[in-house]
Design a protein around this motif. Structure first.
Motif, PDB file in Angstrom:
ATOM      1  N   UNK A   1       0.814  -1.214   0.000  1.00 50.35           N
ATOM      2  CA  UNK A   1       0.000   0.000   0.000  1.00 50.35           C
ATOM      3  C   UNK A   1       0.853   1.273   0.000  1.00 50.35           C
ATOM      4  N   UNK A   2       2.184   1.095  -0.018  1.00 52.18           N
ATOM      5  CA  UNK A   2       3.094   2.236  -0.033  1.00 52.18           C
ATOM      6  C   UNK A   2       3.463   2.605  -1.474  1.00 52.18           C
ATOM      7  N   UNK A   3       3.531   3.881  -1.735  1.00 54.24           N
ATOM      8  CA  UNK A   3       3.941   4.372  -3.045  1.00 54.24           C
ATOM      9  C   UNK A   3       5.335   4.994  -2.914  1.00 54.24           C
ATOM     10  N   UNK A   4       6.363   4.264  -3.394  1.00 51.36           N
ATOM     11  CA  UNK A   4       7.736   4.756  -3.296  1.00 51.36           C
ATOM     12  C   UNK A   4       8.044   5.689  -4.473  1.00 51.36           C
ATOM     13  N   UNK A   5       9.094   6.539  -4.326  1.00 49.41           N
ATOM     14  CA  UNK A   5      10.017   6.673  -3.197  1.00 49.41           C
ATOM     15  C   UNK A   5       9.390   7.439  -2.034  1.00 49.41           C
ATOM     16  N   UNK A   6      10.023   7.305  -0.862  1.00 47.33           N
ATOM     17  CA  UNK A   6       9.503   7.925   0.357  1.00 47.33           C
ATOM     18  C   UNK A   6      10.400   9.091   0.780  1.00 47.33           C
ATOM     19  N   UNK A   7       9.800  10.029   1.481  1.00 48.37           N
ATOM     20  CA  UNK A   7      10.534  11.183   1.999  1.00 48.37           C
ATOM     21  C   UNK A   7      10.263  11.308   3.488  1.00 48.37           C
ATOM     22  N   UNK A   8      11.340  11.415   4.269  1.00 51.41           N
ATOM     23  CA  UNK A   8      11.211  11.665   5.711  1.00 51.41           C
ATOM     24  C   UNK A   8      11.349  13.170   5.896  1.00 51.41           C
ATOM     25  N   UNK A   9      10.244  13.805   6.277  1.00 53.56           N
ATOM     26  CA  UNK A   9      10.151  15.264   6.225  1.00 53.56           C
ATOM     27  C   UNK A   9       9.759  15.843   7.587  1.00 53.56           C
TER      28      UNK A   9
END
Length: 569
Positions: free
Chosen positions: A377-385
């Motif tokens: 259910x995750x849409x990559x890429x991810x950002x830690x913000x």
């Protein structure tokens, strides 16, 4: 005249938190963190007015290294039901604590205590006692008087023994004893006197034997004796595999060299009439014992296979923005495949284990926070913000999407409402983590490729990526404001626990459950459920320029001393 002046000085210097609790007749007060610690340091202790808040039934004073003692006037808080004094530097506890007859929860963990006053044994309503992470050499005699005691945690102290009356039949409600990482040399044969005992943890002590009477505890479901050098090496392999049922069955049968086994060896010995026969018998028994030990070792073995990021064509990467540096700078992530959440209570056990890790190694989320997601259910890429509370939007678990500011306001209102209810002495759920964001202008969050916030540490995950029975691959995330190593340590502990749970799931005979919230699982290959082996896929964390910050697991991660864990890299 002098008394009037003193009262005026106290009135001027009264802490605003205490003044507010006094004016609003609040029943709960939390004093926590560096701001409170500075006040304690400058005042030479706690504000004396605190001890006049007689309506309090929940008091927490934590994370204040300048707090070394509690005044005997604590006796005036006669309505207290929960007293939380953890993560300070207390060196003593006043005897007057024994006068708090309404106390149900007493937490003195992570301090510098060397002893407890005998008066603690007078707390007849005490339900939970936590004195872990101190330097206590002996517990007071008389705990059997605390007849409502259900849970006791004395781990990480200097105990060489547990008091005899802890095994008294009057403690019929005692269900959990955690006494790991001490120097305890013996487990009492009277342990069977505790009819309600469900959890017993004596890992990393100095036990050499386990009494057969342990098998007579009718409700015992979870034991941990890892890290003890037992004389019976076969039993030692069993306990290192956390196979509680196997351990209890083994003890019930007498164990090797005991009980029925001993009698049988004696009968055979009487029938042998020559040194050669005896020698053959010993050799045969030795080979049999070795074979049994190998079978037990194989039965308990847990395998974790690490898949290097270079071997994954669709590798997930997490980019860290510059704004998190002053908010919550540390994050490690990985992907886990092969976790069976479909069987019986597997999902529930996993969630309970995660909560336990949050309470223990994560110190109630103050040092680190775990988040688990359904990778599908995750849409990559991810950002830690890091984002302002008025722009950060998330759909919290079990709630509709809202701004972080709205969520915190809602949680605060719910917490205030809980405090007003006489039947609730403290807040629960997400509400107890609100103070961890005090004073922050930006809030940390993990964001997917479609700009959906999937994690808001240390408060909540998103409903969008919630794991279910149907989850096939998990994305794990650990964040911290303390250090990168803490993130790694927590992730190590989480993966090892997942391996243990997966082994337990595959070793059981529970039915495959259904997922009410999702479609019936039909596309998962049968071979995926054929082995308890886990595969951990590396995840890179990079900065805004693409420079590597950390990859997990690296060669130095998952270097566990768990004897039955094999990590294949």
């Amino acid at each position: 005249m002098l008394d009037i002046m003193a009262e005026e000085i106290i009135s001027v210097n009264i802490w605003p938190e205490i003044e507010k609790a006094e004016k609003e007749n609040r029943r709960e007060l939390v004093l926590q963190g560096s701001v409170v610690d500075k006040k304690i340091l400058s005042s030479g202790g706690l504000q004396a007015r605190l001890y006049s808040l007689s309506l309090l039934n929940y008091l927490e004073i934590s994370q204040c290294p300048s707090l070394h003692e509690i005044h005997e006037n604590i006796r005036h808080l006669s309505h207290l039901q929960s007293l939380i004094l953890c993560r300070n530097k207390l060196t003593s506890v006043p005897k007057s604590i024994g006068e708090l007859k309404a106390i149900k929860v007493l937490d003195l963990s992570v301090n510098q205590l060397q002893a407890l006053p005998e008066e603690i044994c007078a707390l007849s309503e005490l339900d939970t006692l936590n004195v872990s992470c101190n330097s206590i050499a002996a517990l007071p005699d008389g705990l059997s008087k605390c007849v409502k005691l259900a849970s006791i945690n004395v781990s990480k102290n200097a105990l060489s023994r547990l008091p005899d009356d802890l095994w008294c039949s009057s403690l019929e409600l005692l269900s959990s004893i955690i006494a790991s990482e001490n120097a305890i040399e013996m487990l009492s044969t009277e342990v069977h006197n505790l009819p309600g005992l469900k959890v017993l943890d004596l890992s990393n002590n100095k036990l050499q034997e386990l009494p057969s009477e342990l098998a007579d505890c009718p409700k015992l479901k979870e034991t941990n004796f890892k890290g003890n050098k037992l004389k019976d090496k076969r039993l030692e392999k069993m306990v290192n595999g956390c196979q509680t049922k196997s351990v209890l069955d083994y003890l019930r049968a007498g164990g090797r060299g005991k009980g029925k086994g001993k009698q049988q060896d004696g009968e055979v010995g009487e029938k042998l009439d020559g040194g050669r026969n005896i020698s053959k018998k010993k050799s045969s028994a030795k080979q049999k014992g070795k074979k049994e030990a190998e079978e037990v070792d194989e039965l308990n073995r847990m395998v974790v296979r690490v898949l290097h990021v270079s071997k994954v064509p669709t590798a997930v990467t997490v980019q860290v923005s510059a704004g998190v540096k002053d908010v919550r700078p540390y994050i490690v992530c990985c992907i886990v495949k092969g976790m069976n959440l479909r069987q019986g209570n597997a999902l529930k056990r996993f969630l309970v284990a995660q909560t336990k890790l949050h309470d223990e190694i994560c110190a109630k989320r103050t040092t680190a926070t775990i988040a688990t997601h359904d990778l599908g259910l995750l849409k990559a890429p991810l950002v830690y913000d890091a984002r302002p509370p008025d722009t950060l939007k998330i759909a919290p678990l079990g709630r509709k999407e809202m701004k972080a500011a709205e969520l915190l306001k809602m949680l605060q209102e719910e917490a205030d409402e809980q405090r007003k209810q006489k039947k609730r002495q403290n807040v629960s759920g997400l509400h107890k983590y609100l103070q961890l964001l005090d004073g922050k202008d930006l809030y940390p969050c993990l964001v997917d490729a479609e700009d959906h916030v999937v994690s808001f540490p240390p408060i909540t995950n998103s409903e969008r990526t919630k794991i279910k029975r149907s989850t096939q691959e998990l994305f794990l995330e650990v964040t911290s404001s303390t250090s990168l190593q803490i993130c790694k340590d927590v992730m190590d502990a989480l993966i090892i626990k997942m391996a243990e749970l997966n082994k337990l799931t595959f070793g059981g005979k529970e039915d495959v459950g259904s997922d009410e919230e999702t479609d019936v699982i039909s596309d998962r290959p049968a071979e995926d459920l054929a082995s308890p082996e886990l595969t951990v896929v590396q995840v890179k964390v990079v900065d805004v320029d693409g420079n590597l910050k950390v990859v997990y697991p690296s060669k130095t991660d998952l270097m566990s001393d768990v004897s039955n864990l094999t990590v294949i890299r």
